[in-house]
Design a protein around this motif. Structure first.
Motif, mmCIF file in Angstrom:
data_model
loop_
_atom_site.group_PDB
_atom_site.id
_atom_site.type_symbol
_atom_site.label_atom_id
_atom_site.label_comp_id
_atom_site.label_asym_id
_atom_site.label_seq_id
_atom_site.Cartn_x
_atom_site.Cartn_y
_atom_site.Cartn_z
ATOM 1 N N VAL A 149 -79.774 -44.391 53.297
ATOM 2 C CA VAL A 149 -78.826 -43.961 54.324
ATOM 3 C C VAL A 149 -77.553 -44.817 54.257
ATOM 4 O O VAL A 149 -76.441 -44.306 54.425
ATOM 5 N N PHE A 152 -75.517 -43.387 51.507
ATOM 6 C CA PHE A 152 -74.899 -42.122 51.915
ATOM 7 C C PHE A 152 -73.728 -42.343 52.877
ATOM 8 O O PHE A 152 -72.892 -41.455 53.055
ATOM 9 N N SER A 153 -73.669 -43.516 53.511
ATOM 10 C CA SER A 153 -72.657 -43.803 54.532
ATOM 11 C C SER A 153 -71.419 -44.496 53.968
ATOM 12 O O SER A 153 -70.536 -44.903 54.729
ATOM 13 N N ASN A 211 -74.937 -40.658 44.837
ATOM 14 C CA ASN A 211 -74.715 -39.799 46.008
ATOM 15 C C ASN A 211 -74.378 -38.374 45.592
ATOM 16 O O ASN A 211 -74.842 -37.399 46.194
ATOM 17 N N LYS A 212 -73.552 -38.257 44.544
ATOM 18 C CA LYS A 212 -73.172 -36.913 44.067
ATOM 19 C C LYS A 212 -74.325 -36.264 43.317
ATOM 20 O O LYS A 212 -74.619 -35.080 43.497
ATOM 21 N N GLU A 215 -77.335 -34.628 45.269
ATOM 22 C CA GLU A 215 -77.067 -33.515 46.183
ATOM 23 C C GLU A 215 -77.812 -32.253 45.769
ATOM 24 O O GLU A 215 -78.184 -31.435 46.600
ATOM 25 N N SER A 236 -80.919 -38.644 57.931
ATOM 26 C CA SER A 236 -80.879 -37.898 56.661
ATOM 27 C C SER A 236 -82.168 -37.098 56.516
ATOM 28 O O SER A 236 -83.110 -37.523 55.831
#
Length: 459
Positions: A149, A152-153, A211-212, A215, A236
């Motif tokens: 998380v 992701f932030s 992160n990409k 997805e 999440s």
């Protein structure tokens, strides 16, 4: 069609290989064919460390072990250098391996079609490589959901002015990503605390790329427990808790217990533990990276001596700690069968670096902690242990940044008091964990769903 076939790719470090090996053994126990991809260096260490080598070094416990080069020499134990290799060298090697396996399958030279690639969440590029070949994809996070998380932030942290575009903190403060999550100090974020700009850049870029890449994954699995990290999972919802994965298979064959370990385990320490009073032993282990200077080792050893309690100390690589004990109260080993040690009735507390594997293994055995984190996600895990679950204590450092011998003795005495408030809370946390891995538990059901999904392609 034949059995489903999963390729598993861990990040090339001990704390990542072990949980993914446990996961692989669970898949194999469910009738799934597994190919486990290590770097050549780690592959050779695993084969060498096996207490009972199999007749075929490349198939152990139903798992086929294969290897690829990492492009490193002596630098591989430096986290930043390793992440550079992971980012720039390994993707091509994994792509070449998959091409070879597909070619062998299509030409009738053996092998099986790859049903799914399960890669460490920190290897987002592996998801992209699998997508090129139209292979289904699952990412596996061997750390706490809170660590994911945080990754992701990153954009929000930049937007809020807390970090720069290269991850450098602009302010030093403790933040909470949401109520119920552990506090995180900006100067101890996963990518920051190595105090090395090159390392920081590599790790930060790897996290941005991940992160990409993740997805588009079919599954985002996490070796954690929903009730231990409810706030993180709610932030999440795509993250699926399946932990602790080490509890997914209870019956381990003799000789396969150390599968995935880079060093041979000293099992004599279990006999020594059998001779100790229940709840009396201090277990000291800091993972696979040496990080303490001599001054700190001296103080820690002296503090342990002051407690006059039995100690089992694991010093994994290189030098032995400078212990000058005259009694047989202390034994020092290079590598221990940690799951078995922590489940032993003699263990009273765990002095730990707070790696996530160690954290889960202590938690699932109801063991109180004393925490000495030093990098990456360990500060988040320490915050869970001390502030959220309240099953452990940290140490105060003196003005020179050293934990004194008196501080070591004081905190150990506090955590091991007979009235045992820390122990009582640790037992309650253990009950929460165990509830999740039995039938109808959240982790159990999620694992079942994943296995059924893997098998659905071949049925």
């Amino acid at each position: 069609m034949g059995r489903p076939h999963v390729m598993v790719i861990p990040y090339p470090a001990q704390g990542h290989v072990l949980p993914l090996m446990s996961f692989s053994r669970y898949l194999a126990s469910q009738g799934i064919q597994v190919t486990f991809v290590n770097t050549e260096f780690n592959h050779n260490r695993i084969i060498t460390s096996l207490s009972k080598p199999s007749q075929d070094d490349h198939v152990v416990d139903g798992i086929k072990l294969v290897s690829i080069p990492d492009g490193l020499d002596e630098e591989r134990n430096v986290p930043g250098k390793l992440s550079g290799s992971v980012l720039h060298f390994l993707p091509t090697k994994v792509e070449e391996l998959i091409k070879t396996m597909i070619s062998e399958t299509s030409s009738g030279c053996g092998g099986a079609v790859i049903s799914c690639v399960v890669a460490d969440q920190s290897l987002g590029w592996a998801m992209e490589v699998a997508a090129k070949f139209g292979i289904r994809r699952a990412a596996f996070c061997p750390a706490a959901a809170a660590s994911m998380v945080l990754g992701f932030s990153i954009q929000k942290l930049v937007d809020d002015g807390l970090i720069d575009y290269d991850g450098t903190p602009k302010v030093n403060k403790a933040i909470q990503l949401s109520p119920g999550m552990p506090e995180m100090e900006t100067d101890k974020f996963v990518w920051v605390c190595l105090k090395n700009k090159d390392s920081q850049r590599n790790i930060f870029n790897l996290m941005l790329q991940n992160n990409k890449s993740i997805e588009s994954v079919d599954w985002l699995l996490c070796n954690s427990v929903f009730e231990l990290e409810t706030a993180a999972f709610e932030m999440s919802p795509k993250i699926v808790p399946i932990g602790p994965i080490g509890l997914a298979h209870h019956s381990l064959e003799e000789g396969a217990k150390s599968l995935g370990s880079f060093l041979p385990e000293d099992r004599d320490c279990l006999d020594w533990l059998d001779q100790q009073i229940p709840g009396s032993v201090i277990y000291v282990a800091f993972g696979s990276f040496e990080f303490m200077g001599k001054a700190q080792l001296d103080e820690l050893a002296a503090g342990l001596e002051l407690t006059k309690r039995p100690v089992l100390w694991v010093t994994s690589y290189g030098h032995q700690p400078p212990i000058r004990f005259e009694s047989d109260q202390v034994i020092v080993v290079r590598w221990a069968p940690q799951r078995e040690v922590l489940s032993h009735r003699a263990i009273g507390c765990f002095v730990s670096h707070c790696g996530w594997n160690s954290t889960l293994e202590g938690v699932q055995n109801g063991i109180p902690f004393l925490c000495i984190p030093y990098f990456a996600d360990q500060f988040i895990n320490k915050a869970y242990i001390c502030d959220v679950w309240k099953i452990g204590l940290g140490f105060e450092q003196d003005e020179g940044g050293v934990i004194s011998r008196l501080e070591v003795k004081t905190k150990i005495d506090e955590i091991m008091r007979d009235n045992g408030e820390f122990k009582k809370r640790a037992i309650k946390i253990r009950e929460i964990v165990m509830k999740n891995v039995v039938k109808d538990g959240i982790s159990y059901e999620n694992l079942n769903k994943f296995v059924n999904w893997i098998k659905s392609e071949v049925n």
